[in-house]
Write an enzyme that holds these catalytic residues in place. Structure first.
Site, PDB file in Angstrom:
ATOM      1  N   SER A 258       0.838  -1.193   0.000  1.00  0.00           N
ATOM      2  CA  SER A 258       0.000   0.000   0.000  1.00  0.00           C
ATOM      3  C   SER A 258       0.875   1.246   0.000  1.00  0.00           C
ATOM      4  CB  SER A 258      -0.856   0.007   1.255  1.00  0.00           C
ATOM      5  OG  SER A 258      -0.008   0.143   2.385  1.00  0.00           O
ATOM      6  N   LYS A 259       0.221   2.395  -0.120  1.00  0.00           N
ATOM      7  CA  LYS A 259       0.958   3.668  -0.093  1.00  0.00           C
ATOM      8  C   LYS A 259       1.673   3.832   1.247  1.00  0.00           C
ATOM      9  CE  LYS A 259      -0.653   6.805  -3.509  1.00  0.00           C
ATOM     10  NZ  LYS A 259      -2.054   7.054  -3.866  1.00  0.00           N
TER      11      LYS A 259
END
Ligand code: GLU
Length: 498
Positions: A258-259
């Site tokens: 994920s970010k």
């Protein structure tokens, strides 16, 4: 012969809404490999219809990252090609024309629902625990009426008329036939109210017009893949071979990358972005090798692959749809392997910029001599700077904690130091073998252990705890420099100890 050996036409179709990361680089790599292997074409298509999310400079960065990795495209926005333009923002009218064709053939319709109405419909459906899909109210508007409303300037979108009953089968090369109940699908928007086509329509139209044979893409597109199949069918086009790649997991193996994870990784000196890899000291060869094996293997033991090896050995059939973990320890391992096989001249050339960034002026010839002795000892290219910076400076800073020979006081160290100085002064041949012989001979005569004797000399010539092998380093530094450093070190001891 499998399908793959016919020349394929594949496209890498990034959206310049962010930077090239491990996942997208892997997609590009598989595209590139299969194109090169079959003598086909690797096409770069920029999917930039989402105008609001464009990131400044992302397209240029993307291209330079792909080139850094060694993947040149055969057709693309900067070089053109038979099916140009390759930037979707330059193809707006084409999508409108094809959208119109779908209206005429009854596969698409204009929808005039306001955002407020859509939100209300969604809320209502959610309350009833139904999928939050559009209620298809505008499907029943007669086409003449729709055209009049459009002519009068009413805001509208174009929607796909997804079949309400039956199933759609997507043939995925890795996962086999995947069956979707049509009633679970929405009437997806094809063209937005601002006139820009969305992915579903734009990609299908381009894949067809550009004669794409295989669509290799991230598995995030699996849920909407039936729509893409249905659009091709609506036009009466052959579908490309669909290849949805495995999901990339976080290093822990738990959950998708994920970010947030990306930010945490950068705190640990890692990055998922290709643009950062060079600065972190990684070789493009290592990135390619590492990424290639995230979801593909040749056999159960071969790990080292050059781009050429990959081109020879890669096949789409051997891709594994199971999620793949992003293992940075493995990345380091591959970087080491690929550094080891570089020629001295090549490694020297690649090291040079890291010294420059650190503000250290280097000499090409010296770097070429250093290359073979650091080659086995560095994980990333920038490691060489810390290890070898003492070759390029006359100012060695000694530490009081380390400069005395272990087990000796200042006086003892100075006495031994002077004897070493005399011995080295008289040395005729200044090379690794002679230095090794003489210094070790002295060490025995003085009754010292390598840790004491060689450790002292290491500190003297480098001021560092860790350095490349001592005798090789002394040879490269040269007699004059080594004698000078020894004199300086002895002076430092005299001045800093009672
Ligand atoms: N523009 C899409 C993306 O970046 C491309 C997906 C595809 O390869 O079809 O996810």
């Amino acid at each position: 012969m499998t399908q793959e050996f016919k020349p394929v036409r594949v496209r890498f179709a990034p959206s310049p809404t962010g930077y090239l990361h491990l996942g997208s680089a892997r997609t590009a790599l598989y595209d590139y490999l299969i194109a090169r292997k079959t003598g086909g074409q690797f096409i770069l298509r920029i999917e930039d219809t989402d105008r609001k999310r464009l990131v400044d400079g992302a397209e240029e960065e993307l291209m330079s990252n792909l080139r850094w990795l060694g993947m040149e495209w055969d057709e693309g926005p900067d070089i053109g090609g038979h099916y140009a333009p390759y930037r979707q923002s330059e193809r707006k009218e084409i999508y409108q024309e094809y959208g119109e064709k779908l209206v005429e053939s009854g596969f698409a319709y204009y929808c005039f629902c306001t955002p407020q109405r859509l939100a209300a419909v969604r809320e209502e459906k959610q309350k009833k625990k139904e999928p939050p899909h559009y209620d298809r109210i505008c499907r029943s508007i007669p086409i003449e009426e729709a055209r009049e409303r459009i002519a009068a300037g009413e805001s509208h979108v174009l929607r796909f008329k997804t079949p309400i009953e039956g199933t759609t089968i997507v043939k995925d090369l890795l996962r086999g036939d995947i069956s979707f109940e049509n009633k679970t699908l929405d009437d997806y928007i094809l063209i937005k109210s601002d006139g820009w086509a969305l992915y579903h329509l734009a990609a299908a139209v381009d894949d067809h017009l550009m004669k794409i044979t295989h669509v290799v893409r991230s598995s995030e597109w699996l849920p909407t893949s039936p729509i893409h199949s249905l659009i091709h069918q609506a036009f009466g086009w052959d579908e490309p071979v669909w290849v949805h790649l495995s999901v990339l997991l976080k290093p822990s193996g738990k959950g998708k990358m994920s970010k947030r994870e990306a930010v945490e990784l950068s705190g640990e000196g890692h990055s998922i972005f290709i643009k950062d890899m060079q600065g972190l000291g990684y070789l493009p060869e290592a990135v390619v090798n590492w990424v290639a094996l995230m979801g593909w293997s040749y056999d159960d033991h071969t790990e080292f692959f050059s781009m050429q090896d990959l081109i020879e050995k890669f096949s789409l059939e051997k891709l594994n749809p199971a999620p793949a973990a992003t293992n940075f320890t493995k990345f380091d391992y591959f970087n080491k392997l690929h550094i080891k096989v570089l020629s001295d001249a090549d490694l020297a050339e690649r090291l040079q910029p890291y010294f420059k960034t650190a503000g250290i002026q280097t000499d090409k010839k010296v770097l070429e001599k250093i290359a073979p002795i650091v080659k086995e000892r560095i994980v990333t290219l920038d490691d060489a700077v810390e290890m070898a910076k003492f070759f390029f400076t006359d100012k060695i800073t000694y530490s009081k904690e380390r400069i005395l020979m272990e087990g000796c006081d200042a006086k003892g160290t100075i006495e031994i130091g002077r004897r070493i100085l005399e011995e080295l002064k008289s040395l005729k041949e200044w090379n690794t073998a002679d230095l090794d012989l003489i210094v070790r001979g002295m060490m025995e005569k003085e009754g010292k252990e390598p840790k004491q004797f060689l450790g002292f000399l290491r500190e003297v010539i480098s001021g560092q705890k860790i350095s490349p092998p001592l005798f090789e380093s002394m040879e490269i530094l040269g007699k004059e420099v080594v004698l000078k450093r020894l004199e300086n070190a002895l002076r430092f001891i005299e001045e800093n100890f009672d």
